[in-house]
Write a protein that holds these residues in place. Structure first.
Motif: not given
Length: 464
Positions: A416-428
């Motif tokens: 969760r400390t890398d929200p941009v990467l996590l959001r991109a992958y969860e969105t994909d």
């Protein structure tokens, strides 16, 4: 056991005689990927006789390429290759009625009945004995870890809950996973568990034996034998049971996060890692953006959210352009609750490292940021929560947070400390789910669409 391969002439006549039966039978199998399009023909890749059909029982191992009309808009495709085990009998006993393929009217098996051999104990025993003795039958190579014993006489039973492959359990000691749709090359479902075994990682059952075929210059991995976790609970089924009882799942989610981090850490030690710089991340973002555009065309319900979803990928691209890099390594590739087993002792294991079967093998073997697996598991908690009535959104939120916390306890970093990467992958992942559900399970479409609405919110509101 006959150690012969049929001649090319016999191979052609055998497959020709099975052709009309297989055209009707294959599309009904849960592991057949080409549903919705008729089968127009077959090309033999290899045909191996494991038991001669001159007695009470015959057994053939087939690799066949299945031809179907092309998917509209898709590039030309030579056809998927499938692994089949065909049993031959004069007539089927009632216990094998569900295995029936059909009655052969011409060719070398005229007058016989053919069936899915994995339902029958004797053919399943033939496979285990070949692995135990490290047999080589034609182009089929049965291999095992010499340090691991396979006791003869284990009673087989076919598991009926499989989807993309088939599994046989031997006496609650081993489970043999037979890959159905196969491609030549190094299969991660064998490669990664072997690498993890060398690292001494206890979270993945170590391969005991495996089967591959050598055809011309190609090698096909066909099956993997691993220890059977007796009494284990499937993570998906366990989560649904706890939901139905109104029980908290946070402790299990945290333990599962720790197990995932242990596997990732061991894979990073065992196999090379790479740094994803601007060029690699730009390609990754382009792929996500292209998948979104295609998904919007396929499922118009996505259109109101397209701009906001694309912003998740653009934010990742912006960080890459500013010089941010990420480490990539080998990962599970298709992680969700159904790929996890909890033993009676409470220990979690991860299984099925094949990756997403629909993706090319080279892509499945590429190093990825570990957050790809994490995003898959977060989406799985969401799916479980929405199977409840009413949907248990707070349950999902608690599980997602506990999973990330457990991961951080081992990995030393919270995803969760890398929200941009996590959001991109969860969105994909959510976009992929929307397309899948729209095509195959329309009743489930509201689940990923609900995630899409959340992920389309401003960054702070979209976080796990």
């Amino acid at each position: 056991m006959a150690q012969t391969v049929t001649s090319s002439g016999t191979t052609g006549s055998l497959l020709a005689s099975l052709d009309p039966l297989l055209r009707a039978w294959l599309p009904r199998q849960r592991w057949f990927a080409g549903k919705g399009r008729p089968v127009t023909g077959f090309t033999p890749v290899s045909v191996t006789e494991l038991l001669p059909p001159d007695g009470r029982l015959g057994l053939y191992h087939l690799l066949v390429r299945v031809h179907q009309p092309p998917v509209p808009g898709a590039p030309p495709h030579p056809g998927d290759c499938y692994q089949l085990l065909i049993g031959v009998r004069e007539a089927l006993p009632p216990r094998l009625a569900p295995a029936l393929i059909g009655h052969v009217t011409e060719g070398p098996l005229a007058g016989r009945t053919v069936y899915e051999a994995l339902y029958d104990t004797r053919p399943a025993e033939v496979l285990l004995e070949a692995l135990r003795t490290q047999a080589r039958i034609g182009g089929l190579c049965f291999e095992r870890d010499p340090a691991r014993e396979i006791r003869p006489g284990l009673v087989p039973r076919l598991m009926t809950a499989e989807q993309s492959n088939s599994s046989v359990v031997y006496g609650d000691t081993f489970i043999l996973k037979l890959l159905r749709r196969v491609v030549p090359g190094v299969n991660p479902d064998l490669e990664l568990p072997l690498a993890l075994a060398r690292e001494g990682c206890p979270r993945v059952p170590a391969p005991t034996a495996w089967l591959h075929a050598e055809v011309a210059a190609d090698t096909y991995v066909l099956a993997v034998l691993q220890p059977f976790v007796s009494g284990a609970a499937d993570g998906w089924e366990l989560a649904l049971r706890e939901l139905a009882k109104g029980e908290d799942f946070a402790a299990e989610a945290r333990a599962l996060g720790r197990a995932t981090a242990e596997v990732h850490t061991a894979l990073a030690r065992a196999l090379p890692t790479v740094t994803l710089g601007h060029a690699q991340l730009e390609s990754l973002v382009d792929g996500m953006t292209e998948r979104l555009a295609a998904a919007v065309q396929a499922v118009p319900a996505l259109r109101p959210y397209e701009r906001a979803l694309r912003s998740a990928y653009e934010a990742l691209g912006t960080l890459a352009a500013e010089g941010r890099t990420w480490t990539a390594q080998r990962v599970h590739g298709d992680l969700h609750l159904g790929q996890c087993l909890r033993s009676p002792s409470g220990a979690w294991s991860l299984i099925d490292f094949e990756g997403e079967p629909a993706r090319p093998l080279a892509e499945r073997r590429m190093p990825q940021p570990p957050v790809r697996d994490i995003a898959g598991m977060l989406r799985s908690f969401d799916y479980a929560a929405h199977s409840a009535t009413p949907p248990a959104q707070d349950w999902a939120h608690t599980c997602r947070a506990a999973y990330c916390s457990g991961y951080a306890e081992v990995a030393g970093r919270d995803p969760r400390t890398d929200p941009v990467l996590l959001r991109a992958y969860e969105t994909d992942k959510a976009v992929y789910e929307v397309v899948y559900e729209a095509r195959h399970r329309p009743d489930w479409l509201p689940v990923p669409l609900n995630a899409v609405r959340r992920l389309a919110l401003p960054d702070q509101e979209a976080r796990p």
